[in-house]
Design an enzyme around this catalytic site. Structure first.
Site, PDB file in Angstrom:
ATOM      1  N   ASP A   1      -3.248   7.772   4.637  1.00  0.00           N
ATOM      2  CA  ASP A   1      -3.123   6.636   5.242  1.00  0.00           C
ATOM      3  C   ASP A   1      -3.853   5.614   5.764  1.00  0.00           C
ATOM      4  O   ASP A   1      -3.835   6.188   6.753  1.00  0.00           O
ATOM      5  CB  ASP A   1      -1.227   6.397   4.932  1.00  0.00           C
ATOM      6  CG  ASP A   1      -1.021   5.243   4.724  1.00  0.00           C
ATOM      7  OD1 ASP A   1      -1.905   4.013   4.442  1.00  0.00           O
ATOM      8  OD2 ASP A   1       0.429   4.869   4.982  1.00  0.00           O
ATOM      9  N   GLU A   2      -4.006   4.300   6.501  1.00  0.00           N
ATOM     10  CA  GLU A   2      -3.862   3.392   6.904  1.00  0.00           C
ATOM     11  C   GLU A   2      -5.747   4.378   7.648  1.00  0.00           C
ATOM     12  O   GLU A   2      -6.382   4.520   9.199  1.00  0.00           O
ATOM     13  CB  GLU A   2      -3.727   3.647   8.814  1.00  0.00           C
ATOM     14  CG  GLU A   2      -2.110   3.283   8.235  1.00  0.00           C
ATOM     15  CD  GLU A   2      -1.888   1.690   8.669  1.00  0.00           C
ATOM     16  OE1 GLU A   2      -2.973   1.122   7.604  1.00  0.00           O
ATOM     17  OE2 GLU A   2      -1.047   1.127   8.193  1.00  0.00           O
TER      18      GLU A   2
ATOM     19  N   ARG B   1       2.050 -11.527  10.312  1.00  0.00           N
ATOM     20  CA  ARG B   1       3.254 -10.472   9.850  1.00  0.00           C
ATOM     21  C   ARG B   1       4.241 -11.850   9.641  1.00  0.00           C
ATOM     22  O   ARG B   1       5.607 -11.155   9.517  1.00  0.00           O
ATOM     23  CB  ARG B   1       3.878 -10.235  11.542  1.00  0.00           C
ATOM     24  CG  ARG B   1       2.812  -9.349  11.933  1.00  0.00           C
ATOM     25  CD  ARG B   1       2.539  -8.267  11.967  1.00  0.00           C
ATOM     26  NE  ARG B   1       1.528  -7.784  10.239  1.00  0.00           N
ATOM     27  CZ  ARG B   1       1.163  -7.462   9.963  1.00  0.00           C
ATOM     28  NH1 ARG B   1       1.655  -6.263   9.517  1.00  0.00           N
ATOM     29  NH2 ARG B   1       0.107  -7.437   9.000  1.00  0.00           N
TER      30      ARG B   1
ATOM     31  N   LYS C   1       0.884  -1.386   0.356  1.00  0.00           N
ATOM     32  CA  LYS C   1       0.310  -0.262  -0.031  1.00  0.00           C
ATOM     33  C   LYS C   1       0.897   1.141   0.015  1.00  0.00           C
ATOM     34  O   LYS C   1       0.318   2.178  -0.996  1.00  0.00           O
ATOM     35  CB  LYS C   1      -0.813  -0.061   0.927  1.00  0.00           C
ATOM     36  CG  LYS C   1      -0.307   0.249   2.287  1.00  0.00           C
ATOM     37  CD  LYS C   1      -1.568   0.073   3.906  1.00  0.00           C
ATOM     38  CE  LYS C   1      -0.406   0.047   4.613  1.00  0.00           C
ATOM     39  NZ  LYS C   1       0.245   1.698   4.892  1.00  0.00           N
ATOM     40  N   THR C   2       2.181   0.951   0.819  1.00  0.00           N
ATOM     41  CA  THR C   2       2.894   2.274   1.243  1.00  0.00           C
ATOM     42  C   THR C   2       3.868   2.553  -0.690  1.00  0.00           C
ATOM     43  O   THR C   2       3.467   3.875  -0.733  1.00  0.00           O
ATOM     44  CB  THR C   2       4.322   2.519   1.628  1.00  0.00           C
ATOM     45  OG1 THR C   2       3.314   1.614   2.733  1.00  0.00           O
ATOM     46  CG2 THR C   2       4.977   3.587   2.233  1.00  0.00           C
TER      47      THR C   2
ATOM     48  N   GLN D   1      -8.197  -4.791  10.012  1.00  0.00           N
ATOM     49  CA  GLN D   1      -6.126  -4.253  10.265  1.00  0.00           C
ATOM     50  C   GLN D   1      -6.423  -3.221  10.939  1.00  0.00           C
ATOM     51  O   GLN D   1      -6.737  -2.754  11.396  1.00  0.00           O
ATOM     52  CB  GLN D   1      -5.133  -4.236   9.141  1.00  0.00           C
ATOM     53  CG  GLN D   1      -4.895  -5.322   8.908  1.00  0.00           C
ATOM     54  CD  GLN D   1      -3.437  -4.933   8.472  1.00  0.00           C
ATOM     55  OE1 GLN D   1      -2.434  -5.220   8.527  1.00  0.00           O
ATOM     56  NE2 GLN D   1      -3.847  -5.162   6.724  1.00  0.00           N
TER      57      GLN D   1
END
Length: 722
Positions: free
Chosen positions: A221-222, A603, A36-37, A252
């Site tokens: 973002d987020e 993770r 995503k970044t 998330q």
């Protein structure tokens, strides 16, 4: 189809997101490990380099300063030039910039000051004292938490409807006094930055239109982590001539306890029309089995924006599942596996141990120290370095030895009891002049103090003497438990509303457990309490926490968000621990716990182990536990159960055995045993805690997941062994 390709190395969905029509809003549902970044930064690069927007036309919002700095660096590299004062930053930093640009319109001076949490606490405390608000009935931190909670919701004092709730009514009054004080003294607290910025835009139409026209593209973002005032801030900046590009993942969303509203990302399609939703589902981090198991788990949440992660990297190994007898055995197994990985050439910092609660770190720390393996507590301190543990050990040390001046200084006025700095300085001076310790000095100078200070100091001396008398014949864990209660530490942290997750109280509970499990080596130099104090001192002064060494990474699952590791151990998967006891009766809280488990699992890159203990020490007592429902929600085809082949309390007693469940061996002719999981037709799943009698008359005590603890006659219960 996108033609020509925007960036080599982006997959089709990433390309589609980056080159989306500039005249449409977008929600990019970016699954874990989906890049995503990279999409965000390339979207900005695309708008500037291909669509000829200026960097000042773009507002980009991140959730951490670290993420903002990384985005600026990547953009500078992509654009091959400095990006100057581009509006990239956290909500709070951008709000601060807005207020600094327009202080007069916000009813501030150009030199307004920002309050940190400690400054805010001191002001609230003074205002409460000046206005006769009893802090024993209205703890300052609890009132502070209330005020910040209202601000995160964008609620002002006059908008609060207290009804018949006296605490809310009184806290709202303090909130009003506090806001007036800040206005008069030109102060803005952290939460107030957003509130004032939103008010600035809402109450100034020309200024609002200026920024709506200025920011042609707003990227966030987020987005799943936004709270109410942050959502309102983005919403008010948006109009029909500019466009939002929101990136996030509702699966998330794990920060509901600090104000994040998952419904924000779920309602975005209604509030920002027209909007295109693009799902980034190709994962570049984890193996297929890890992703498939994670997908199956999170599918149990209702009302989610459905997506399913996949990868081209192959299935990889199955997920290991360990049922340890105790949390100590769990730690020994995990550390043993890490030692094996290390011996085979893997770096220690490629291995991570994730847990639900900070208090769980202690047994892993002890096991790592015994194996001489370096470790690092990510986003936190080692167990015996934590402030609440140092406070507790301060009482234990002073009661054991009143000559311990360091312990005296730490606890003499904690929790606060009215012993000021001037009194402490007099104690120090007398001790230095008469070559005595601070405790004896306190006794000596009482008569020379003003009555209020003398009474406060006398109360402290009596407290230490009373605890010493009442605990001198207790065993270690009982002594620690007694000290925590009599000192007021437990009640102090119970009222600490800044500790939203209750981790400080859990850590104090874990200190009692540490005392219970402490094995004293008899010698002529130290008694049991002194030995425990020595253990704590050595543990807190070790060098294995240095970040420049390759170290095993220990952290809560919350801290692991955004990180990745080749080898992950997600531990403590038990009912009432993960999911937490508080979440079990609240569907929205249980959903967040499941999302947290999903985050922990995703993770892992190559290897994932899920573990739980049948018996766990909590607050000095042993409890039998049911395995977490989350384990039951993962199809067995993705799991590799680790079978117990030995009665030795050592990780070497386990071996990996694909799809073989871990059964405990009965200690009698009965088919049942303590710790065994059984299923009843009416009561469901339960764990056997105890039994009486034998044969047809045997009675079993079973703790059922839904129905609680019951005694059943085995011959009539028709139990199914799970």
């Amino acid at each position: 189809m996108i033609s020509p390709p925007i960036v080599d190395g982006l997959n089709e969905k990433q390309q589609q997101s980056v080159a989306l029509d500039e005249d449409i809003n977008a929600l990019i549902l970016a699954g874990a490990g989906s890049g995503k970044t990279r999409v965000l930064t390339h979207r900005i690069h695309y708008l500037v380099s291909t669509k000829n927007y200026h960097v000042d036309d773009i507002l980009a919002v991140t959730f951490t300063n670290k993420a903002a700095n990384e985005m600026k660096e990547r953009l500078s590299d992509l654009l091959r030039r400095p990006i100057g004062r581009m509006w990239v930053g956290t909500f709070h930093s951008l709000a601060h910039r807005l207020l600094r640009t327009h202080p007069i319109e916000a009813n501030l001076s150009p030199t307004f000051q920002i309050l940190d949490a400690q400054d805010q606490f001191r002001i609230i405390k003074r205002l409460m004292k000046e206005n006769g608000v009893d802090e024993t009935k209205f703890p300052i931190k609890k009132v502070q938490w209330f005020i910040n909670q209202q601000k995160d919701e964008g609620i002002l004092p006059h908008e609060i409807d207290a009804g018949y709730n006296f605490f809310v009514k009184q806290s709202a009054n303090v909130f009003d006094l506090y806001e007036k004080h800040c206005q008069v003294n030109d102060l803005v607290d952290f939460a107030g930055l957003l509130v004032k910025s939103y008010g600035l835009l809402k109450n100034n139409q020309s200024l609002l239109e200026h920024y709506q026209n200025k920011f042609r593209h707003i990227l966030v973002d987020e987005f799943q982590d936004t709270n109410r005032i942050q959502y309102q801030f983005i919403k008010i900046l948006h109009n029909q001539t500019n466009h939002v590009f929101c990136v996030g993942d509702d699966d998330q969303s794990i920060y509901g306890w600090r104000g994040a509203k998952i419904e924000n990302i779920q309602k975005i399609e209604n509030d920002f029309k027209p909007i295109q939703v693009i799902k980034l589902e190709q994962n570049y981090r984890s193996t297929g089995n890890i992703l498939s198991a994670s997908n199956a788990l999170i599918a149990n949440n209702q009302n989610r924006l459905e997506k399913s992660l996949w990868t081209e990297s192959g299935d990889g190994d199955l997920i290991n599942v360990l049922n340890a007898r105790t949390e100590t055995e769990e730690a020994q197994y995990v550390v043993g596996e890490i030692q094996t990985q290390f011996n085979q050439g893997r770096n220690l910092d490629e291995c991570a141990i994730l847990y639900r609660s900070n208090a769980q770190s202690r047994v892993f720390e002890e096991s790592l120290i015994k194996q001489n393996l370096n470790y690092r507590i990510y986003g936190g301190l080692r167990f015996f370095e934590r402030a609440e543990i140092k406070d507790a050990m301060g009482y234990i040390r002073l009661i054991e030895n009143t000559s311990d001046n360091i312990a005296f200084e730490r606890i003499v006025n904690f929790p606060t009891r009215g012993i000021g700095l001037s009194t402490i300085e007099k104690i120090r001076s007398y001790a230095n002049e008469n070559q005595t310790n601070l405790f004896q000095s306190s006794i000596a100078i009482i008569d020379s103090l003003p009555s209020r200070a003398a009474n406060a100091l006398q109360s402290f001396i009596h407290l230490i003497e009373a605890i010493s008398d009442s605990s001198k014949n207790l065993i270690l864990d009982e002594k620690v438990d007694s000290i925590l209660l009599q000192s007021g530490l437990m009640s102090h942290y119970a009222n600490d509303k800044s500790d939203k997750a209750g981790s400080k109280r859990e850590n104090l509970d874990e200190l009692v457990t540490a005392a219970t499990q402490y094995v004293h080596e008899e010698d002529n130099e130290m008694n049991e309490t002194q030995g425990f104090i020595a253990l704590a001192t050595l543990d807190s002064s070790g060098e294995s926490n240095q970040s420049n060494q390759s170290s095993v990474q220990l952290m809560t699952v919350h801290s692991a968000k955004g990180l990745e590791f080749p080898v992950v151990f997600l531990v403590g998967l038990e009912e009432d621990l993960f999911p937490s006891r508080q979440s079990k009766d609240e569907p929205h809280l249980l959903d967040e716990e499941r999302r947290l488990c999903y985050v922990g699992m995703t993770r892992a890159m190559k290897s994932l182990t899920l573990s739980y203990a049948s018996r766990r020490f909590l607050h000095g007592q042993s409890f039998y536990s049911l395995s977490s429902r989350f384990l039951d929600e993962i199809p067995k085809s993705f799991l590799n159960y680790i079978k117990n082949e030995s009665t030795e309390n050592s990780y070497q007693g386990y071996k990996k055995n694909t799809n073989v469940s871990n059964k405990m061996i009965a200690t009698s002719d009965s088919i049942y045993s303590i710790g065994q999981v059984v299923k009843h037709a009416k009561f469901g799943l339960g764990t056997i805690l105890n039994y009486e009698g034998s044969g047809d008359s045997m009675r079993l005590q079973i703790n059922f997941q839904r129905a609680g603890t019951k005694w059943l006659i085995s011959s009539y219960a028709n139990l199914e062994i799970v």
